[in-house]
Scaffold this motif. Structure first.
Motif, PDB file in Angstrom:
ATOM      1  N   GLU A   5      38.900  29.415  32.640  1.00 16.81           N
ATOM      2  CA  GLU A   5      39.723  30.157  31.442  1.00 16.81           C
ATOM      3  C   GLU A   5      41.002  30.626  32.063  1.00 16.81           C
ATOM      4  O   GLU A   5      40.925  31.189  32.928  1.00 16.81           O
ATOM      5  CB  GLU A   5      38.786  31.122  30.907  1.00 16.81           C
ATOM      6  N   LEU A  20      38.898  39.270  28.689  1.00 14.76           N
ATOM      7  CA  LEU A  20      39.872  38.052  28.571  1.00 14.76           C
ATOM      8  C   LEU A  20      40.661  38.099  27.402  1.00 14.76           C
ATOM      9  O   LEU A  20      41.682  37.818  27.523  1.00 14.76           O
ATOM     10  CB  LEU A  20      39.045  37.001  28.917  1.00 14.76           C
ATOM     11  N   SER A  27      39.003  34.926  36.306  1.00 11.64           N
ATOM     12  CA  SER A  27      38.813  34.765  35.134  1.00 11.64           C
ATOM     13  C   SER A  27      37.219  34.813  34.588  1.00 11.64           C
ATOM     14  O   SER A  27      36.979  35.507  33.446  1.00 11.64           O
ATOM     15  CB  SER A  27      39.047  33.473  34.644  1.00 11.64           C
ATOM     16  N   GLN A  39      36.104  37.860  31.953  1.00 11.05           N
ATOM     17  CA  GLN A  39      35.222  37.482  30.746  1.00 11.05           C
ATOM     18  C   GLN A  39      33.976  38.450  30.564  1.00 11.05           C
ATOM     19  O   GLN A  39      33.660  38.736  29.830  1.00 11.05           O
ATOM     20  CB  GLN A  39      34.981  36.071  30.768  1.00 11.05           C
TER      21      GLN A  39
END
Length: 229
Positions: free
Chosen positions: A115, A78, A69, A73
Motif C-alpha cells: 500500500e 494510512l 505501510s 494501516q
C-alpha cells in the motif's frame, strides 16, 4: 507569533535525527534575515491520527516501506495520511522509504505489492543499489533547490538500500531537483511536485542542515500562500 507544527512519522527510521536537524534549521532561520516572516516551530513525533491532525507539515523518514505501510494501516494512519497529502495538500517530505510511500507506483516490491500513500506522480525502483552492506555516500548537485551559492559545497548524500525514480509525469508537474551521477547513468534521487518533496538519500544522517532549512522555508511559504487564498 504563530506556531507551526511539523511532525515526523515515528514508525521507523531516523525520527530523532530528523527532529534534531529540524531544530537546527529553525535556529538558522530565526538567526538569518528572511523576506518571509518565520514562525515559531513545534516539532513532534507522529504515531496517532490525533497527532497527525495537529501537524501543518510532515516528514516521512526512511525504514522498510512495506513494514511502514503495514504498521500505518494497523494504526489507522494510512487513509489519514492520504487525506493529509492528497486532499489537504499539506507540505510533506519523504526520505528513502518515505519517497517510496509517497510514490504513485513502485517496482521490485515484495510479493503481493504494498500500500502506498501517493502524492508524487512517479514510479520508484526500490533498493536500486543493493543491500545495506552496499550503502555509500556521494556528492550531489542540488542547486535546483539550494541555489547556486548554497550548492557550491556539494551535499553529501547517504544512500542506504535507496530507491530511485525510474518514471515520472512531467505533465502533472513533477520536477527533478537532484540526480546522482553514477558510473552507468544519472539516477533521479530528488523530486518535488506541488506540496510533496522526496529524496532517495538520508539528509538526516548528516550534519548538513541545508535541505532542512530549504524545506522549512517551503513549509512557511506554502502556509502563507494557503492563508491568502
Amino acid at each position: 507569533m504563530t506556531t507551526t507544527t511539523v511532525g515526523v512519522l515515528a514508525i521507523q527510521g531516523g525520527v530523532i535525527e530528523h527532529i534534531s536537524l529540524l531544530h537546527r534549521a529553525s535556529e538558522y532561520l530565526h538567526s538569518h534575515s528572511s523576506p518571509i516572516k518565520i514562525p515559531n516551530f513545534r516539532f513532534i513525533q507522529v504515531r496517532t491520527v490525533l497527532q497527525l491532525s495537529e501537524c501543518d507539515a510532515l516528514i516521512i523518514p526512511g525504514g522498510e516501506s512495506t513494514t511502514m505501510s503495514i504498521v500505518a494501516q494497523r494504526l489507522g494512519l494510512l487513509e489519514p495520511l492520504r487525506q493529509f497529502v492528497k486532499v489537504d495538500h499539506k507540505p510533506v517530505w519523504g526520505t528513502c522509504a518515505g519517497l517510496v510511500m509517497l510514490a504513485s507506483a513502485a517496482s521490485a516490491t515484495k510479493q503481493g505489492g504494498q500500500e502506498l500513500i501517493g502524492g508524487l506522480d512517479v514510479k520508484v525502483l526500490r533498493n536500486r543499489y543493493g543491500t545495506q552492506i552496499q550503502s555509500f555516500v556521494a556528492d550531489l548537485d542540488l542547486s535546483k533547490i539550494l541555489g547556486e551559492e548554497e550548492n557550491q559545497k556539494p551535499f553529501r548524500g547517504v544512500f542506504i538500500r535507496a530507491p530511485v525514480v525510474e518514471e515520472l509525469d512531467q505533465e502533472k508537474g513533477v520536477e527533478v531537483v537532484g540526480v546522482y551521477k553514477g558510473k552507468e547513468k544519472e539516477d533521479i534521487v530528488a523530486v518535488k511536485q506541488g506540496n510533496v518533496f522526496g529524496t532517495s538519500f538520508h539528509p538526516e544522517l548528516t550534519e548538513d542542515v541545508r535541505i532542512h532549512v530549504w524545506w522549512l522555508r517551503r513549509v512557511v511559504e506554502a502556509l502563507k500562500e494557503k492563508e491568502s487564498t
